[in-house]
Structure formats: C-alpha cells, structure tokens
Scaffold this motif. Sequence first.
Motif, mmCIF file in Angstrom:
data_model
loop_
_atom_site.group_PDB
_atom_site.id
_atom_site.type_symbol
_atom_site.label_atom_id
_atom_site.label_comp_id
_atom_site.label_asym_id
_atom_site.label_seq_id
_atom_site.Cartn_x
_atom_site.Cartn_y
_atom_site.Cartn_z
ATOM 1 N N PHE A 84 0.722 -1.176 -0.096
ATOM 2 C CA PHE A 84 -0.051 -0.066 0.067
ATOM 3 C C PHE A 84 0.859 1.221 0.044
ATOM 4 N N ASP A 85 1.983 1.344 0.719
ATOM 5 C CA ASP A 85 2.892 2.468 1.006
ATOM 6 C C ASP A 85 4.042 1.945 1.127
ATOM 7 N N PRO A 86 4.768 2.006 0.019
ATOM 8 C CA PRO A 86 6.234 1.493 0.113
ATOM 9 C C PRO A 86 7.208 2.181 0.821
ATOM 10 N N ASP A 87 6.805 3.315 1.330
ATOM 11 C CA ASP A 87 7.794 4.074 2.063
ATOM 12 C C ASP A 87 7.715 4.147 3.527
ATOM 13 N N VAL A 259 -14.073 9.113 -7.015
ATOM 14 C CA VAL A 259 -14.159 8.987 -8.413
ATOM 15 C C VAL A 259 -13.221 10.123 -8.964
ATOM 16 N N GLU A 260 -13.409 11.124 -8.325
ATOM 17 C CA GLU A 260 -12.343 12.371 -9.078
ATOM 18 C C GLU A 260 -11.002 12.059 -9.061
ATOM 19 N N SER A 261 -10.571 11.145 -7.829
ATOM 20 C CA SER A 261 -9.111 11.072 -7.846
ATOM 21 C C SER A 261 -8.781 9.869 -8.876
ATOM 22 N N VAL A 262 -9.480 8.966 -9.209
ATOM 23 C CA VAL A 262 -9.152 8.088 -10.341
ATOM 24 C C VAL A 262 -9.255 8.679 -11.644
ATOM 25 N N HIS A 312 -2.634 4.325 -8.067
ATOM 26 C CA HIS A 312 -2.606 3.915 -6.789
ATOM 27 C C HIS A 312 -1.722 4.729 -6.029
ATOM 28 N N PRO A 313 -2.067 5.148 -4.770
ATOM 29 C CA PRO A 313 -3.334 4.788 -4.123
ATOM 30 C C PRO A 313 -4.471 5.746 -4.340
#
Length: 407
Positions: A84-87, A259-262, A312-313
């Motif tokens: 999810f968050d590689p950092d 929806v907006e982010s995608v 992603h994400p």
Amino acid sequence: MRATTVAVDDPGPLERFLPEAGLSSAFIRRGEGFITLGEVARFETDRAEAADVWWDEISAQIDHDSEMPGEFGTGPIAVGSFTFDPDRSEERSVLTVPELILGRRGGVSWLTRLGTNHTDCSLPPRGEPVRAPSGLEVLGGSMGEDVWTDIVAEVVSLIRRDEVHKVVLARDLRVRADQPFDLRFLLGRLIDSYPTTWAYLVDGLVGATPELLLRRQGGLVTSRVLAGTVSHDADADPLARAAELARSSKDIGEHEFAVESVAQALAPFCQAMNVPEAPSVLKLPNVMHLATDITGVAKPENSALALAAALHPSAAVCGTPTHLALDIIAELESLDRSRYAGPVGWVDTEGDGEWAIALRGGQVRPQCPDEIQLFAGAGIVADSSPDAELAETGAKFVPMLQALGLA
C-alpha cells in the motif's frame, strides 16, 4: 525464454489444481481467470514502476508459440502484489513470471508453459485435498476498538478544520491456528460465497475484492470505483437500504472524492474518457457499495501495470489530498498495511491485464505460517460517526471470518 500456449478442454474449477505447498497463485471471478504453478523469474521491489520496467525487459525476451493469438489473458503473464505504502512498509512488493498458467475465459480454456519444458502441454495433476483450519484463536488487532474509534474522531476533527478532505483508516485482526494455514481452503470458500468478486491468492495474500483498480484490454481501460458503504441488516428491506445509501450525502461525498481521484490520475494516460455522472449501487452478500465504472481509451505505450502504478493509491483506499492522507495514516493508524489495499493482479506481454485492490483479505507470512492477519478499512469524511465506521469495518471483516469458519 520459450513459451507455448495451447487450447485445452474445460478443466473444471481451476482452484482444484493448486497444490498445498509450492509456488502458486490464483485470480478468479465467476469461474473465469487463472491459476499458476511454479516460477521462472521473480522480482521484489519497492516500486510498481520498477516492476513494469523489469517485466517489459523480460517479456521482450519471450519467444511465444500460441494456438490462441489475440485472446485476452492467454500466454505468458506476470502476477504481482504491491504494498500500500512502500515508503512506510517493512515488506516488499513482488512480481513473478509463472512456469505454468491454466486459465479459462469466455468459454475458452488454455494452458501456457514457459521454460525448458515449454512443449509439455499436459494438464497438471490436481492438488491434494484442502485442509480446513483448526484450533482457531482470535488474537485481536494492533489496537483496541476504543482506540480506533478515538482515532476516527481525531481524523473527523482534522477534516472539519479543512486540513484534509478524506482519510481511509484501516484496522486488523490476527487469527492463529494449531497448524499452518492451507490458503486454498480460504480461497475456495471465498470463491463459493462471493462469486462476483475477484478472488486472489498471491504470495501469501488471499482475499475476495469487489474493487477492480483497472482492466486494460486492447485499447480500452476500465476502472471500478467503490466508496460509500452500508452493511446488510437482516431486519431491513434490501431495496430500502440501497435507496438509503444512494441518498446518503455522507456516502455520496465520500464516493465523489474517490471518483475524482481516479479520473484525474487516469486522464493523462487516456485519449478519451467517460465518467458517469451518478453512481450505481453494488450489492454483495455482506455489504452494499456506491460504484462507478470509469472507461477510457488508453494510450498504447502504457501497460496495465503502469496504469495501476499511476492510479494507486486512490482516494477509495487512502484519502484526499493523497500526500496529506498518507501522512495522517502513517501517524495515527499504528499499522503496517503491507500489501493490503495495494494492487494485486496480472499483466501480459502486450501490456494488457487486470489489477484489483487487495481488499477483504488477509496475509500469511512465511515466518508465521499458522497466523493470518486480516484487514478492513473505512473512508472517513466530515460527517463520519466513529461507531458507524467501526461497524463498517466489522462488516468488511465478514468475508474472511466466514471463510475461516468464525462467522
């Protein structure tokens, strides 16, 4: 590297060919998809972008002889699961090239084999009978329910002060058995109970997700966005619950952020896009979601894995603005999500493929084969109620608890 693909008679349930031990994976929906056996190459990384470059180099070296040219998903593929968050994760993402792929889609079944035995196109033997887990003990999560609801309340305060718009918070449950888990048993239960979801088994990660991050098939890319949830109430009319969800300003607002982010992330990679003005209601056995299917005409140079890395994400699993939501999750959640809520799926040598979001699942790690960590999350917005969000995560644990025989 040499590969051969042949058409085969319908093999029946694909999951029956999975062995209890050894390197294998599965990605199945409505009886269609594939299982894989063995590996001819493996790449562990922190970044999906690096995996895309690696696969591009590997796939260019594959000499593929196929009886089924042009059929979606047939032939050599790479199967992967990403953090999810590689950092902020101690675990790495993984992309593998299977030695054998047995698949079925649209009434057509096939077998692909890579490596030195690429001309052996006989079906693999069926796996051993699956083992149900026994001696199960629920160990609890990384934090108690009261602590988690306090964190939800803190995030709601941040949102109401306009410091962030939406944050998706997750919690976990650990379950221990008296012997190593047979993940094929859990996969089979999920396939039977949730046939409309994408059931996945990749490198110790198993689940049944309703959310398709994207599919790239030829020139068309599709992404299913889910955000906004109600659980089924045995005493309530399902149609009334669906209407309640469709009218909920809280859930509609949460869904619009996702929806907006995608749409914004996908736009640079598409020549044209269609974003429906209003969501539909997706009904699952345990919950209902607001759903929007975004479609677009993909630019040919971008593979399905590259598109997954770009998307992603999304706000559906992280929040918005993304960088602020990630910081808040890392500070308050006290949980390494590992590959929960990350992309899981496959890509072929033409760049086509399917990547779902690893939800409604759990992870078994090699160092603790008798313990599984389950995950569930909820999108927090200004109108969120901590108790309601806790209940939502409880509903999202149900698929895996059912598969374990605990619900």
